[in-house]
Write a protein that holds these residues in place. Structure first.
Motif, PDB file in Angstrom:
ATOM      1  N   ASP A  38      66.723   7.362  65.751  1.00 47.19           N
ATOM      2  CA  ASP A  38      66.035   6.772  66.891  1.00 47.19           C
ATOM      3  C   ASP A  38      64.753   7.507  67.303  1.00 47.19           C
ATOM      4  OD1 ASP A  38      67.705   5.267  69.713  1.00 47.19           O
ATOM      5  OD2 ASP A  38      66.082   4.620  68.443  1.00 47.19           O
ATOM      6  N   ARG A  74      66.181   3.350  79.414  1.00 47.58           N
ATOM      7  CA  ARG A  74      66.242   4.764  79.000  1.00 47.58           C
ATOM      8  C   ARG A  74      66.507   4.895  77.496  1.00 47.58           C
ATOM      9  NH1 ARG A  74      70.360   5.874  76.756  1.00 47.58           N
ATOM     10  NH2 ARG A  74      69.796   8.048  76.473  1.00 47.58           N
ATOM     11  N   SER A  76      67.145   8.311  74.372  1.00 45.76           N
ATOM     12  CA  SER A  76      67.154   9.742  74.090  1.00 45.76           C
ATOM     13  C   SER A  76      65.774  10.172  73.629  1.00 45.76           C
ATOM     14  CB  SER A  76      68.148  10.050  72.972  1.00 45.76           C
ATOM     15  OG  SER A  76      69.459   9.803  73.397  1.00 45.76           O
ATOM     16  N   ARG A  78      63.703  13.219  71.781  1.00 49.50           N
ATOM     17  CA  ARG A  78      63.951  14.397  70.929  1.00 49.50           C
ATOM     18  C   ARG A  78      62.680  15.172  70.610  1.00 49.50           C
ATOM     19  NH1 ARG A  78      67.462  10.322  69.084  1.00 49.50           N
ATOM     20  NH2 ARG A  78      69.661  10.862  69.414  1.00 49.50           N
ATOM     21  N   TRP A 165      71.109  14.246  75.393  1.00 51.95           N
ATOM     22  CA  TRP A 165      72.404  14.925  75.343  1.00 51.95           C
ATOM     23  C   TRP A 165      72.476  15.758  74.066  1.00 51.95           C
ATOM     24  CZ3 TRP A 165      76.349  14.754  78.926  1.00 51.95           C
ATOM     25  CH2 TRP A 165      76.211  13.805  79.949  1.00 51.95           C
ATOM     26  N   GLY A 167      75.326  17.432  71.901  1.00 51.72           N
ATOM     27  CA  GLY A 167      76.771  17.628  71.739  1.00 51.72           C
ATOM     28  C   GLY A 167      77.150  18.817  70.893  1.00 51.72           C
ATOM     29  N   ARG A 198      62.420   2.245  76.495  1.00 48.72           N
ATOM     30  CA  ARG A 198      62.480   1.042  75.658  1.00 48.72           C
ATOM     31  C   ARG A 198      61.791  -0.098  76.402  1.00 48.72           C
ATOM     32  NH1 ARG A 198      68.020   3.297  74.197  1.00 48.72           N
ATOM     33  NH2 ARG A 198      67.714   3.766  72.011  1.00 48.72           N
ATOM     34  N   ARG A 206      73.526  -1.465  70.034  1.00 52.92           N
ATOM     35  CA  ARG A 206      74.831  -1.370  70.688  1.00 52.92           C
ATOM     36  C   ARG A 206      75.759  -2.483  70.202  1.00 52.92           C
ATOM     37  NH1 ARG A 206      72.436   2.722  72.065  1.00 52.92           N
ATOM     38  NH2 ARG A 206      72.333   3.584  74.184  1.00 52.92           N
ATOM     39  N   PRO A 229      74.537   5.600  76.608  1.00 56.79           N
ATOM     40  CA  PRO A 229      74.445   6.444  75.413  1.00 56.79           C
ATOM     41  C   PRO A 229      75.790   7.088  75.106  1.00 56.79           C
ATOM     42  CG  PRO A 229      73.508   7.595  77.298  1.00 56.79           C
ATOM     43  CD  PRO A 229      73.890   6.213  77.784  1.00 56.79           C
ATOM     44  N   ILE A 271      80.063   8.716  80.748  1.00 52.46           N
ATOM     45  CA  ILE A 271      78.703   8.166  80.874  1.00 52.46           C
ATOM     46  C   ILE A 271      78.771   6.656  81.116  1.00 52.46           C
ATOM     47  CG2 ILE A 271      76.551   7.768  79.607  1.00 52.46           C
ATOM     48  CD1 ILE A 271      77.082  10.437  78.115  1.00 52.46           C
TER      49      ILE A 271
HETATM   50  C1  LIG Z   1      78.013  13.360  74.447  1.00 49.21           C
HETATM   51  C2  LIG Z   1      76.772  13.127  73.631  1.00 49.21           C
HETATM   52  C3  LIG Z   1      76.381  14.030  72.679  1.00 49.21           C
HETATM   53  C4  LIG Z   1      75.203  13.846  71.950  1.00 49.21           C
HETATM   54  N1  LIG Z   1      74.797  14.800  71.074  1.00 49.21           N
HETATM   55  C5  LIG Z   1      73.595  14.683  70.450  1.00 49.21           C
HETATM   56  C6  LIG Z   1      73.096  15.744  69.629  1.00 49.21           C
HETATM   57  O1  LIG Z   1      73.748  16.776  69.443  1.00 49.21           O
HETATM   58  N2  LIG Z   1      71.874  15.596  69.072  1.00 49.21           N
HETATM   59  C7  LIG Z   1      71.120  14.461  69.270  1.00 49.21           C
HETATM   60  O2  LIG Z   1      70.019  14.378  68.759  1.00 49.21           O
HETATM   61  N3  LIG Z   1      71.588  13.422  70.037  1.00 49.21           N
HETATM   62  C8  LIG Z   1      72.778  13.530  70.631  1.00 49.21           C
HETATM   63  N4  LIG Z   1      73.234  12.509  71.456  1.00 49.21           N
HETATM   64  C9  LIG Z   1      72.432  11.309  71.671  1.00 49.21           C
HETATM   65  C10 LIG Z   1      73.017  10.087  70.958  1.00 49.21           C
HETATM   66  O3  LIG Z   1      72.797  10.180  69.569  1.00 49.21           O
HETATM   67  C11 LIG Z   1      72.354   8.830  71.545  1.00 49.21           C
HETATM   68  O4  LIG Z   1      72.687   8.752  72.903  1.00 49.21           O
HETATM   69  C12 LIG Z   1      72.809   7.555  70.865  1.00 49.21           C
HETATM   70  O5  LIG Z   1      72.410   7.551  69.515  1.00 49.21           O
HETATM   71  C13 LIG Z   1      72.201   6.316  71.556  1.00 49.21           C
HETATM   72  O6  LIG Z   1      70.800   6.382  71.583  1.00 49.21           O
HETATM   73  P1  LIG Z   1      69.996   6.376  72.954  1.00 49.21           P
HETATM   74  O7  LIG Z   1      70.473   7.548  73.800  1.00 49.21           O
HETATM   75  O8  LIG Z   1      68.561   6.532  72.571  1.00 49.21           O
HETATM   76  O9  LIG Z   1      70.266   5.075  73.652  1.00 49.21           O
HETATM   77  C14 LIG Z   1      74.419  12.675  72.165  1.00 49.21           C
HETATM   78  C15 LIG Z   1      74.838  11.736  73.117  1.00 49.21           C
HETATM   79  C16 LIG Z   1      75.982  11.958  73.851  1.00 49.21           C
HETATM   80  C17 LIG Z   1      76.363  10.973  74.901  1.00 49.21           C
END
Ligand SMILES: Cc1cc2nc3c(=O)[nH]c(=O)nc-3n(C[C@H](O)[C@H](O)[C@H](O)COP(=O)(O)O)c2cc1C
Length: 312
Positions: A38, A74, A76, A78, A165, A167, A198, A206, A229, A271
């Protein structure tokens, strides 16, 4: 000998370790693909700015009045401008962490502000700042942490700040030693160097609503949950009940992947629950979070019970 086939003399333990190794090998390309799928590079660092509004004293302040609307745009982030925010901005961020709604009032939580030198781990998004959640390890604490920190994810996005996020990464040993509570998860944040929002719902990858619920007549509350997410975008939540009583479940992890996925999936379901709560508030409804014994005893197949939301 073909990959995946073991000589019959191998013990049960070796067989399990072998299968575990193969599972991990299979997961690597998936993990890497998902994490980087993404990342968008269009939009320069000067495309987005922190969107300040004035408070009653005439000072600039961040707002949290559009968290619900922010759910629908919203994403993510990076890629960050690594210049740190100034002290007043960080003070405001930290003040906001003390005003978050909790799922469980009796679980002690600590939110720390960390910088890049304080965190390490695989697939770390390089950002100028991170929020680290530490919690008392009581029943529901991972889901509670997800519920609370998602309010920060949306708060950042609403105010022109990117967040993601994290993880897998963790704080360094020195930071971990400083808290008596258990480390739960990190949220990276900073000025985005990619498009912050977006432009339409079609950009969300999704599951369709019918795969995450069998409730009819509560789309206005459950569509926001659908867009939430989740770790690896797994979306392992399921909602049953009716428009007035929504039971939340999560898919049980398999024996082989539980050690990797259990924690982040529990955070993720928190979430999605946060999004239901924000939607209910938006439509002028109160949510009471309760534990329902009957719902707990009758989960959909392959799922385990999380919590029930009474919509009033
Ligand atoms: C609990 C949790 C842990 C995640 N860990 C990572 C991570 O370690 N690295 C990363 O790049 N994205 C991480 N993400 C982001 C997810 O990949 C992302 O939320 C999902 O692909 C959906 O994309 P969006 O947030 O852009 O809608 C995490 C999301 C959540 C909720």
């Amino acid at each position: 000998m073909m990959a995946g086939h073991l000589p019959p003399i191998c013990s049960k333990r070796i067989r399990i370790l072998w299968q575990l190794g193969l599972t991990l090998l299979c997961l690597i390309p998936f993990v890497v693909k998902d994490i980087f799928a993404d990342v968008t590079t269009n939009g320069g660092s000067n495309r987005s700015q922190i969107l300040f509004v004035e408070n009653t004293q005439g000072n600039e302040t961040m707002k949290d009045t559009n968290l619900y609307e922010t759910i629908f745009k919203r994403k993510s982030i990076r890629q960050y401008d690594l210049t740190p925010f100034d002290e007043p901005t960080l003070a405001e961020v930290m003040a906001h962490t003390t005003a978050l709604k909790r799922l469980y009032d009796d679980i002690k939580i600590e939110v720390k502000l960390l910088s890049q030198k304080d965190v390490k781990g695989l697939f770390l998004a390089k950002a100028p700042h991170y929020l680290a959640v530490f919690s008392e390890a009581k029943d529901g604490y991972l889901t509670n942490a997800g519920f609370m920190l998602q309010q920060m994810d949306l708060f950042f996005s609403e105010n022109g700040i990117g967040s993601c996020w994290q993880g897998m990464p963790k704080p360094t040993k020195e930071i971990l030693k400083k808290s008596k509570l258990e480390f739960v998860i990190l949220l990276a944040f900073g000025k985005p160097k990619e498009r912050l929002h977006r432009e339409s719902i079609s950009e969300f990858k999704r599951k369709p609503l019918g795969e995450i619920t069998d409730i009819k007549g509560a789309d206005e509350l459950l569509e926001p949950a659908r867009l939430a997410p989740s770790a690896m975008n797994w979306q392992q939540w399921f909602f049953t009940g009716d428009a007035g009583t929504i039971h939340a479940y999560r898919a049980k992890p398999s024996f082989l992947t539980a050690f990797m996925t259990d924690k982040v999936n529990k955070v993720s379901v928190g979430i999605a629950i946060c999004h239901v709560w924000l939607a209910a508030k938006h439509f002028g409804k109160e949510v009471e979070f309760i534990s329902d014994q009957e719902a707990q005893n009758n989960p959909p197949s392959g799922h385990e019970y999380v919590i029930t939301m009474k919509i009033k």
